[in-house]
Design a protein around this motif. Structure first.
Motif, mmCIF file in Angstrom:
data_model
loop_
_atom_site.group_PDB
_atom_site.id
_atom_site.type_symbol
_atom_site.label_atom_id
_atom_site.label_comp_id
_atom_site.label_asym_id
_atom_site.label_seq_id
_atom_site.Cartn_x
_atom_site.Cartn_y
_atom_site.Cartn_z
ATOM 1 N N MET A 1 0.845 -1.195 0.000
ATOM 2 C CA MET A 1 0.000 0.000 0.000
ATOM 3 C C MET A 1 0.882 1.247 0.000
ATOM 4 N N ARG A 2 0.551 2.185 -0.854
ATOM 5 C CA ARG A 2 1.287 3.449 -0.943
ATOM 6 C C ARG A 2 0.386 4.577 -0.461
ATOM 7 N N ILE A 3 0.864 5.344 0.502
ATOM 8 C CA ILE A 3 0.045 6.393 1.107
ATOM 9 C C ILE A 3 0.720 7.746 0.929
ATOM 10 N N GLY A 4 -0.068 8.738 0.549
ATOM 11 C CA GLY A 4 0.418 10.103 0.466
ATOM 12 C C GLY A 4 0.122 10.843 1.755
ATOM 13 N N VAL A 5 1.110 11.496 2.316
ATOM 14 C CA VAL A 5 0.952 12.287 3.540
ATOM 15 C C VAL A 5 1.145 13.754 3.180
ATOM 16 N N ILE A 6 0.095 14.538 3.363
ATOM 17 C CA ILE A 6 0.131 15.953 3.016
ATOM 18 C C ILE A 6 0.235 16.766 4.295
ATOM 19 N N GLY A 7 1.428 17.290 4.543
ATOM 20 C CA GLY A 7 1.688 18.036 5.772
ATOM 21 C C GLY A 7 2.660 17.290 6.654
ATOM 22 N N THR A 8 3.818 17.878 6.903
ATOM 23 C CA THR A 8 4.846 17.206 7.705
ATOM 24 C C THR A 8 5.266 18.049 8.908
ATOM 25 N N GLY A 9 4.292 18.713 9.500
ATOM 26 C CA GLY A 9 4.540 19.407 10.761
ATOM 27 C C GLY A 9 4.581 18.414 11.904
ATOM 28 N N ARG A 10 4.231 18.858 13.087
ATOM 29 C CA ARG A 10 4.371 18.011 14.273
ATOM 30 C C ARG A 10 3.528 16.735 14.183
ATOM 31 N N ILE A 11 2.219 16.885 13.920
ATOM 32 C CA ILE A 11 1.373 15.694 13.866
ATOM 33 C C ILE A 11 1.617 14.912 12.578
ATOM 34 N N GLY A 12 1.936 15.599 11.482
ATOM 35 C CA GLY A 12 2.242 14.904 10.233
ATOM 36 C C GLY A 12 3.485 14.045 10.361
ATOM 37 N N THR A 13 4.476 14.553 11.056
ATOM 38 C CA THR A 13 5.700 13.779 11.284
ATOM 39 C C THR A 13 5.406 12.542 12.120
ATOM 40 N N PHE A 14 4.591 12.711 13.154
ATOM 41 C CA PHE A 14 4.219 11.568 13.999
ATOM 42 C C PHE A 14 3.497 10.512 13.160
ATOM 43 N N ASP A 54 0.161 18.279 -6.066
ATOM 44 C CA ASP A 54 -0.177 17.715 -7.384
ATOM 45 C C ASP A 54 0.496 16.368 -7.606
ATOM 46 N N GLU A 55 1.740 16.277 -7.195
ATOM 47 C CA GLU A 55 2.486 15.031 -7.410
ATOM 48 C C GLU A 55 1.920 13.867 -6.598
ATOM 49 N N ILE A 56 1.349 14.160 -5.445
ATOM 50 C CA ILE A 56 0.727 13.093 -4.653
ATOM 51 C C ILE A 56 -0.300 12.364 -5.498
ATOM 52 N N PHE A 57 -1.098 13.125 -6.225
ATOM 53 C CA PHE A 57 -2.152 12.529 -7.027
ATOM 54 C C PHE A 57 -1.643 12.020 -8.376
ATOM 55 N N LYS A 58 -0.644 12.667 -8.942
ATOM 56 C CA LYS A 58 -0.104 12.236 -10.239
ATOM 57 C C LYS A 58 0.724 10.963 -10.129
ATOM 58 N N TRP A 59 1.489 10.835 -9.048
ATOM 59 C CA TRP A 59 2.385 9.694 -8.919
ATOM 60 C C TRP A 59 1.655 8.420 -8.508
ATOM 61 N N GLY A 60 0.459 8.569 -7.992
ATOM 62 C CA GLY A 60 -0.343 7.397 -7.681
ATOM 63 C C GLY A 60 -0.180 6.909 -6.256
ATOM 64 N N VAL A 61 -1.256 6.985 -5.482
ATOM 65 C CA VAL A 61 -1.276 6.465 -4.119
ATOM 66 C C VAL A 61 -2.585 5.704 -3.912
ATOM 67 N N ASP A 62 -2.612 4.900 -2.864
ATOM 68 C CA ASP A 62 -3.822 4.134 -2.536
ATOM 69 C C ASP A 62 -4.707 4.845 -1.529
ATOM 70 N N ALA A 63 -4.157 5.819 -0.824
ATOM 71 C CA ALA A 63 -4.899 6.567 0.187
ATOM 72 C C ALA A 63 -4.119 7.827 0.514
ATOM 73 N N VAL A 64 -4.808 8.767 1.150
ATOM 74 C CA VAL A 64 -4.201 10.051 1.503
ATOM 75 C C VAL A 64 -4.421 10.334 2.986
ATOM 76 N N VAL A 65 -3.379 10.820 3.652
ATOM 77 C CA VAL A 65 -3.468 11.284 5.038
ATOM 78 C C VAL A 65 -3.227 12.787 5.023
ATOM 79 N N ILE A 66 -4.193 13.547 5.526
ATOM 80 C CA ILE A 66 -4.126 15.006 5.476
ATOM 81 C C ILE A 66 -3.812 15.556 6.862
ATOM 82 N N THR A 67 -2.630 16.154 6.975
ATOM 83 C CA THR A 67 -2.215 16.799 8.219
ATOM 84 C C THR A 67 -1.705 18.202 7.913
ATOM 85 N N ALA A 68 -2.236 18.779 6.861
ATOM 86 C CA ALA A 68 -1.875 20.132 6.456
ATOM 87 C C ALA A 68 -2.607 21.143 7.332
#
Length: 339
Positions: A1-14, A54-68
């Motif tokens: 499974m490939r997951i895109g994580v949008i936002g790498t602040g404190r909670i995104g990093t966790f 844009d690349e998250i969606f172009k490169w192809g993922v199975d799910a997205v985690v939003i922490t932006a």
């Protein structure tokens, strides 16, 4: 499974650390408004950084985690829904009801999954309280007391973006009251104080709040929150019934001291923040999301659950502003997306 994580602040990093270790996650694609921050985290985890969303969606993922940032949540949820992707999103969906309703509509039209990040539903103390209430151990529940106290306030720059104390902090308590008791809030009476540092007044926010909630079965609940609890990070819930009384969040790290001669001593290492206090719950909610993506379980906290918590927060804002009780029926979104 490939997951895109949008936002790498404190909670995104966790969350990225948690997902990177999960046996069912093959790889992550990380992105952030600060590309360097995303690249550094990707390097540490052995994952891939993307230059933008844009690349998250172009490169192809199975799910997205939003922490932006919260202001981006609704748009990103809608984009993922239109792409047919399941989403995990930190609360709230949006800072207003129209944005929340629009995002939920897009998800439901697309038939995709949106799991919201109300991590207390995965905390062992809150799950134990829910089981105690539902089993009848407490008898008729008459009183609930919820407490959320931050040890120190967030940066001043965050306050105007947070949505305010009811939407940013107490929304967790509102969700927990509904989830633990199994009952809906029918009216609220809220008060707030901005007597602390001037940055709260400058942001049009408050640093301390108290709310009385009436549930649909007559149970009375109170919820208090503050940004300025110097003793430590304190999150508790007390539930009292005709047969028994229990509490969530009372342990040897609870930042409270007794004035009784035989009372327990003050915590030697009090909780300092939400990631420390709720670390296992955050990990559990992401494990549940992976099961949702794999079709192995039902969504444990969908967008409509988040909508109800936001409606309570909106009612509290109206109550504080107009200094009156507010019925939840006054707040849109109660029955359907057009309500």
């Amino acid at each position: 499974m490939r997951i895109g994580v949008i936002g790498t602040g404190r909670i995104g990093t966790f969350h990225a650390n948690t997902l990177s270790r999960h046996r069912d996650v093959g790889s992550l694609i990380l992105t952030d408004v600060d590309p360097v921050r995303a690249q550094e985290l990707a390097h540490r985890l052995g994952e891939t950084a993307a230059p933008g969303v844009d690349e998250i969606f172009k490169w192809g993922v199975d799910a997205v985690v939003i922490t932006a940032a919260t202001s981006a949540h609704a748009e990103l949820i809608g984009r993922a829904a239109r792409s047919g992707l399941p989403v995990f999103c930190e609360k709230p969906i949006a800072l207003d009801l129209p944005g929340t309703l629009q995002a939920i509509s897009e998800v439901e039209t697309a038939g995709t999954a949106l799991q919201m990040g109300f991590q207390r539903r995965f905390d062992i103390g809150y799950t134990g309280a829910r089981e105690a209430v539902r089993s009848g151990r407490l008898g008729r529940l008459h009183t609930v007391r919820a407490i959320t106290s931050d040890q120190a306030p967030p940066p001043a720059a965050y306050l105007p973006l947070s949505g305010g104390l009811y939407r940013d902090t107490l929304i967790h308590d509102f969700d927990a009251v509904r989830w633990v008791t199994g009952h809906e809030v029918v009216d609220v009476f809220a008060a707030g104080s901005d007597a602390g540092p001037g940055m709260f007044r400058e942001a049009g926010d408050i640093d301390t709040a108290a709310v009385v909630l009436t549930l649909d079965d007559g149970t009375l609940a109170s919820a208090t929150a503050t940004r300025l609890n110097g003793a430590g990070y304190d999150v508790r819930m007390e539930l009292a019934g005709e047969r028994d009384q229990i509490t969530v969040g009372l342990d040897d790290r609870t930042p409270i001291a007794s004035t009784e001669p035989t009372g327990p001593p003050a915590a030697s290492k009090p909780w300092t923040g939400f990631l420390e206090r709720f670390g296992p719950a955050y990990e559990a909610e992401l494990a549940a999301f992976i099961e949702v993506v794999r079709g192995e379980r039902a969504n444990p906290c969908d967008g409509r659950e988040a909508l109800q918590a936001l409606r309570i927060a909106e009612a509290c804002e109206l109550s504080r502003r107009e200094r009156r009780p507010v019925r939840l029926g006054e707040i849109p979104g109660g029955r359907d997306l057009g309500a």
